[in-house]
Design a protein around this motif. Structure first.
Motif, PDB file in Angstrom:
ATOM      1  N   SER A  43       0.848  -1.206   0.000  1.00  0.00           N
ATOM      2  CA  SER A  43       0.000   0.000   0.000  1.00  0.00           C
ATOM      3  C   SER A  43       0.879   1.251   0.000  1.00  0.00           C
ATOM      4  CB  SER A  43      -0.964   0.005   1.194  1.00  0.00           C
ATOM      5  OG  SER A  43      -0.253   0.102   2.398  1.00  0.00           O
ATOM      6  N   ALA A  44       2.128   1.113   0.446  1.00  0.00           N
ATOM      7  CA  ALA A  44       3.046   2.262   0.420  1.00  0.00           C
ATOM      8  C   ALA A  44       3.687   2.435  -0.956  1.00  0.00           C
ATOM      9  CB  ALA A  44       4.134   2.057   1.466  1.00  0.00           C
ATOM     10  N   PHE A  50       1.130  -0.430  -6.507  1.00  0.00           N
ATOM     11  CA  PHE A  50       0.456  -0.220  -5.231  1.00  0.00           C
ATOM     12  C   PHE A  50      -0.674  -1.229  -5.062  1.00  0.00           C
ATOM     13  CE2 PHE A  50       2.095   3.873  -6.533  1.00  0.00           C
ATOM     14  CZ  PHE A  50       2.516   4.483  -5.367  1.00  0.00           C
ATOM     15  N   TYR A  52      -4.293  -1.220  -2.724  1.00  0.00           N
ATOM     16  CA  TYR A  52      -5.087  -0.520  -1.718  1.00  0.00           C
ATOM     17  C   TYR A  52      -6.412  -1.228  -1.516  1.00  0.00           C
ATOM     18  CZ  TYR A  52      -7.759   1.784  -5.487  1.00  0.00           C
ATOM     19  OH  TYR A  52      -8.546   2.037  -6.579  1.00  0.00           O
ATOM     20  N   ALA A  53      -6.977  -1.047  -0.322  1.00  0.00           N
ATOM     21  CA  ALA A  53      -8.279  -1.647  -0.028  1.00  0.00           C
ATOM     22  C   ALA A  53      -9.358  -0.716  -0.568  1.00  0.00           C
ATOM     23  CB  ALA A  53      -8.434  -1.831   1.474  1.00  0.00           C
ATOM     24  N   GLN A  54     -10.319  -1.300  -1.274  1.00  0.00           N
ATOM     25  CA  GLN A  54     -11.408  -0.480  -1.825  1.00  0.00           C
ATOM     26  C   GLN A  54     -12.133   0.264  -0.719  1.00  0.00           C
ATOM     27  OE1 GLN A  54     -12.504   0.547  -4.513  1.00  0.00           O
ATOM     28  NE2 GLN A  54     -12.401  -0.899  -6.190  1.00  0.00           N
ATOM     29  N   ASP A  55     -12.267  -0.434   0.407  1.00  0.00           N
ATOM     30  CA  ASP A  55     -13.035   0.121   1.515  1.00  0.00           C
ATOM     31  C   ASP A  55     -12.080   0.829   2.485  1.00  0.00           C
ATOM     32  OD1 ASP A  55     -14.459   0.475   3.885  1.00  0.00           O
ATOM     33  OD2 ASP A  55     -15.713  -1.279   3.519  1.00  0.00           O
ATOM     34  N   GLN A  56     -12.321   2.100   2.704  1.00  0.00           N
ATOM     35  CA  GLN A  56     -11.443   2.886   3.587  1.00  0.00           C
ATOM     36  C   GLN A  56     -11.385   2.269   4.988  1.00  0.00           C
ATOM     37  OE1 GLN A  56      -9.323   5.289   3.428  1.00  0.00           O
ATOM     38  NE2 GLN A  56      -9.362   6.486   5.303  1.00  0.00           N
ATOM     39  N   ASP A  57     -12.504   1.683   5.437  1.00  0.00           N
ATOM     40  CA  ASP A  57     -12.521   1.099   6.782  1.00  0.00           C
ATOM     41  C   ASP A  57     -11.574  -0.108   6.868  1.00  0.00           C
ATOM     42  OD1 ASP A  57     -14.318   3.032   7.249  1.00  0.00           O
ATOM     43  OD2 ASP A  57     -16.044   1.737   7.631  1.00  0.00           O
ATOM     44  N   HIS A  59      -8.930  -0.456   5.097  1.00  0.00           N
ATOM     45  CA  HIS A  59      -7.591   0.149   5.078  1.00  0.00           C
ATOM     46  C   HIS A  59      -7.202   0.614   6.489  1.00  0.00           C
ATOM     47  CE1 HIS A  59      -4.197   2.664   4.007  1.00  0.00           C
ATOM     48  NE2 HIS A  59      -4.800   3.707   4.548  1.00  0.00           N
ATOM     49  N   ILE A  60      -8.130   1.261   7.155  1.00  0.00           N
ATOM     50  CA  ILE A  60      -7.839   1.764   8.514  1.00  0.00           C
ATOM     51  C   ILE A  60      -7.571   0.575   9.449  1.00  0.00           C
ATOM     52  CG2 ILE A  60      -8.802   3.010  10.504  1.00  0.00           C
ATOM     53  CD1 ILE A  60      -8.128   4.921   8.237  1.00  0.00           C
ATOM     54  N   ASP A  61      -8.402  -0.485   9.343  1.00  0.00           N
ATOM     55  CA  ASP A  61      -8.200  -1.664  10.204  1.00  0.00           C
ATOM     56  C   ASP A  61      -6.821  -2.282   9.969  1.00  0.00           C
ATOM     57  OD1 ASP A  61     -10.627  -1.422  11.418  1.00  0.00           O
ATOM     58  OD2 ASP A  61     -11.660  -2.845  10.099  1.00  0.00           O
ATOM     59  N   THR A  63      -4.116  -0.870   8.611  1.00  0.00           N
ATOM     60  CA  THR A  63      -2.992  -0.007   9.019  1.00  0.00           C
ATOM     61  C   THR A  63      -2.928   0.107  10.548  1.00  0.00           C
ATOM     62  OG1 THR A  63      -4.378   1.891   8.512  1.00  0.00           O
ATOM     63  CG2 THR A  63      -2.693   1.386   6.937  1.00  0.00           C
TER      64      THR A  63
ATOM     65  N   LYS B  93     -12.514   6.249  10.160  1.00  0.00           N
ATOM     66  CA  LYS B  93     -13.374   5.323   9.417  1.00  0.00           C
ATOM     67  C   LYS B  93     -14.546   6.090   8.817  1.00  0.00           C
ATOM     68  CE  LYS B  93     -12.342   0.926  11.397  1.00  0.00           C
ATOM     69  NZ  LYS B  93     -12.911  -0.377  11.688  1.00  0.00           N
ATOM     70  N   ASP B 132       2.329   7.119   4.111  1.00  0.00           N
ATOM     71  CA  ASP B 132       1.814   5.912   3.439  1.00  0.00           C
ATOM     72  C   ASP B 132       0.321   5.727   3.690  1.00  0.00           C
ATOM     73  OD1 ASP B 132       4.365   5.432   2.609  1.00  0.00           O
ATOM     74  OD2 ASP B 132       4.772   3.816   4.030  1.00  0.00           O
ATOM     75  N   ARG B 140      -7.669   5.655  -4.416  1.00  0.00           N
ATOM     76  CA  ARG B 140      -9.109   5.407  -4.531  1.00  0.00           C
ATOM     77  C   ARG B 140      -9.794   6.565  -5.257  1.00  0.00           C
ATOM     78  NH1 ARG B 140     -10.074   4.924   0.866  1.00  0.00           N
ATOM     79  NH2 ARG B 140      -8.825   3.056   1.037  1.00  0.00           N
TER      80      ARG B 140
END
Lengths: 366, 314
Positions: A43-44, A50, A52-57, A59-61, A63, B93, B132, B140
């Motif tokens: 993801s960096a 790269f 990346y997770a489609q879902d921002q949530d 991604h947050i989980d 990271t 989130k 990062d 996205r």
């Protein structure tokens, strides 16, 4: 492999394939930890690529879990049935999407539980749709097996092998993989690519008593004995990986100074390469078909044009053959540019897989 | 145009917005930037305090949109919606409405300012990870972005004055966390990217440059649009002149549609209009190029070539 249409740069639709990846391995073999490290690495961005997770949530989980590991040494807890999670990753080159990756994080026990367990049934159904299967082998156990080969321990070699295969649930993984191949063949789909993922690479020298390179080389050399499915004709990458140098004892927490992710991105790169290779093959087959159609059309045109009367009588057919030829020419041009693009991507990625053993058609590829 | 700022808390987003607005009021060589009366008063007040080194604007605790207009004689004004989000929105989130809103704003952005705090970039072990974390949000938002307009993508490394004489030595460490991202942006056909080392406050440095650089992309796009229109008009004229026969005129008359000559006249008017619009745009483009010349070329990683930024008094 599914595909979704996305708007391209010039407004035209480009097909973005979706690759389904399924990991098989015992509880504690390092599936979730591998995924976490892989995501943090890619993801960096790496060489312009790269994930990346489609879902921002999501991604947050991911990271947050990575931060917990780097800050407090907390390893992710084993995946439970309640916690099985599906991730939609996107693999890009810069900002251009190459692949969508549908990833399911299963608990290890789903491999051997009875079908009645909700996620076991789900896993089996999903396997039939998987384009890439990662077989996860705990490096700790692989190292012990390598040591027993070197030392020729007293007991019967086949019993020794059977013991380690039981520990790694090789029979279960093989049965599931064969089921996957069978289901895909029935559906007219190509066999999945396979990654034999040796996790906890740092433990190999400790448990084998050899240095890392020798241990890996010996493990690769003898892998067809441990995991006979690699010589069954499937394309298989053997990829040793590690998240850090944490030793052979299992702890929920690790020394943060010893976090040292190594090669975690390589299996993903292989999955992408496999997609590119198979795309190149498909396009080249189609180019051959187009060329053959051109030859047949040229023969027919020559016949229809022989003689003024025949030529006049068949004017309609001649025109139609000519416009078909034109259509084939533009289709061929488009396919050739796709092949060139895919080839250039393969060239860029080739270095990443250099020196990693790949079994193809049952043999180690040179 | 929509300018969206992305960065962690205390990266200097609100301070930069204030400093840029204030500096533009004192440097109206190329554009005059104006805001609504209340916003103008507030930004000028904060800008004065900032320039005098007497304090910083309070950090944003919610999304705020500043509506500006960049004007210049002879060209259509550029309406700017400059969006400032609280830093926490970038790592929250989606249940947090502000995180969702930030993602939506980024997806609709015409220009992006990505912020990194110089002190944190060189002095904090997590700085690479922090940058990062923002990357997937940008991927996205901009993945497979279609359309013909160019997205300017500026990395603003703020608070470089705090590094003092060590700046030159620390420069590689300042730019390193952005290398992978800038490499990705550089490959995208629809984006231009560069980084700026910025200081707001009494020793202001490169404050107006990022904004002028964004305006340069806007002007370049307008020039491209006019040339595309001009090409289309010339092509239509060429076709219609070639087709202009008595029979064609008669058919047009019978069908009640414009004749080739009428179409050519219309296209000619359009072409004359495009040429008239292009002259002042080219003048502005030249002025912008001159104003930004001291920044030098951009290295492949988006960093300024040789790393030398000239201090510009605000």
């Amino acid at each position: 492999m599914d595909a979704v249409a996305r708007a391209g740069k010039n407004g035209d639709d480009v097909e973005i394939p979706t690759v389904k990846v399924t990991m098989l391995g015992t509880t504690g073999s390092g599936k979730s930890t591998f995924m976490l490290g892989m995501y943090a690495t890619l993801s960096a961005g790496l060489r312009g690529y790269f994930v990346y997770a489609q879902d921002q949530d999501d991604h947050i989980d991911l990271t947050d879990a990575w931060d917990r590991l780097l800050d407090d040494g907390l390893l992710p807890p084993p995946t439970t049935e309640e916690r099985s999670r599906r991730y939609e990753f996107v693999f890009t080159q810069g900002f251009d999407t190459l692949l969508n990756i549908d990833w399911l994080d299963y608990r290890g026990g789903a491999l051997t539980d009875r079908k009645t367990a909700r996620d076991t049934a789900e896993l089996q159904q999903r396997l039939g749709q998987s384009d890439s299967v990662y077989l996860v082998l705990d490096g700790n156990a692989v190292g012990r097996w390598v040591r027993s080969i070197v030392e020729g321990e007293g007991d019967n070699p086949s019993l020794r092998l059977e013991r380690i295969q039981r520990e790694l649930k090789v029979q279960d993984m093989t049965a599931q993989l064969n089921r996957c191949v069978g289901e895909r063949r029935k559906a007219g789909l190509p066999a999945p690519s396979v990654v034999a993922l040796i996790t906890k690479m740092d433990t190999l020298p400790v448990t084998s008593g050899l240095d890392r390179i020798d241990a890996i080389n010996l493990a690769v050399e003898h892998l067809p004995e441990l995991l006979p499915v690699v010589t069954s004709g499937l394309t298989t990458l053997v990829s040793p990986v590690q998240l850090g140098e944490f030793g052979t004892e299992h702890h929920d927490t690790v020394d943060t100074q010893r976090v040292n992710p190594t090669h975690l991105h390589k299996p993903f790169v292989f999955t992408l390469m496999q997609y590119l290779w198979s795309g190149i093959e498909d396009n080249e087959t189609e180019l051959e078909n187009l060329a053959a159609a051109d030859v047949a059309a040229a023969t027919e045109l020559e016949r229809l044009r022989s003689g003024v009367v025949r030529s006049l009588r068949n004017r309609g057919r001649i025109n139609s053959l000519q416009s078909e030829k034109q259509r084939r020419r533009s289709a061929a041009e488009s396919r050739r540019s796709t092949v060139n693009l895919m080839n250039s991507r393969v060239q860029q990625l080739r270095d990443e897989l250099m020196n990693l053993p790949i079994y193809r058609n049952g043999k180690l590829a040179p | 145009m929509k300018i969206v700022m992305l960065g962690h808390s205390n990266a200097g987003k609100t301070t930069y917005l204030t400093a840029a607005y204030y500096a533009m009021q004192h440097d109206p060589r190329i554009f005059q930037i104006s805001a609504g009366r209340r916003d103008h008063r507030r930004l000028m007040r904060s800008g004065r305090v900032l320039a005098a080194g007497r304090g910083y604007p309070p950090p944003s605790d919610a999304r705020s949109v500043h509506e500006f207009v960049a004007s210049r004689d002879g060209i259509d004004p550029v309406e700017i919606s400059w969006i400032d989000h609280r830093g926490g929105a970038a790592v929250a989130k989606t249940a947090d409405g502000q995180a969702r809103r930030l993602q939506e704003d980024l997806s609709a952005a015409d220009a992006v300012l990505l912020f990194g705090d110089a002190e944190r970039l060189v002095g904090h072990t997590h700085s690479q990870r922090e940058i990062d974390t923002l990357v997937p949000m940008l991927l996205r938002a901009f993945g497979d972005r279609g359309g013909s307009s160019t997205i300017p993508f500026a990395v603003l490394i703020t608070k470089v004055d705090a590094l003092g004489d060590a700046l030159d030595e620390l420069r590689p460490a300042l730019h390193r966390p952005f290398t992978a991202l800038m490499d990705g942006v550089r490959r995208a056909e629809w984006a231009v990217a560069r980084s700026f080392e910025v200081a707001c406050g009494p020793s202001a440095r490169n404050v107006v440059e990022p904004l002028l650089w964004i305006m340069q992309a806007v002007i370049d796009d307008r020039i491209d649009t006019h040339y595309t229109g001009l090409d289309a008009s010339l092509a239509t004229m060429r076709t219609k002149v070639a087709e202009d026969k008595v029979s064609a005129r008669f058919r047009a008359h019978v069908n009640g549609v414009p004749t080739g000559q009428a179409i050519v006249r219309g296209e000619l008017e359009k072409a004359i209009g495009a040429l008239a619009a292009l002259r002042p745009l080219h003048t502005v483009a030249r002025e912008l190029a001159a104003a930004l010349a001291h920044l030098g070329a951009v290295e492949p990683d988006g960093a300024p070539e040789g790393g030398q930024h000239q201090a510009v008094p605000s």
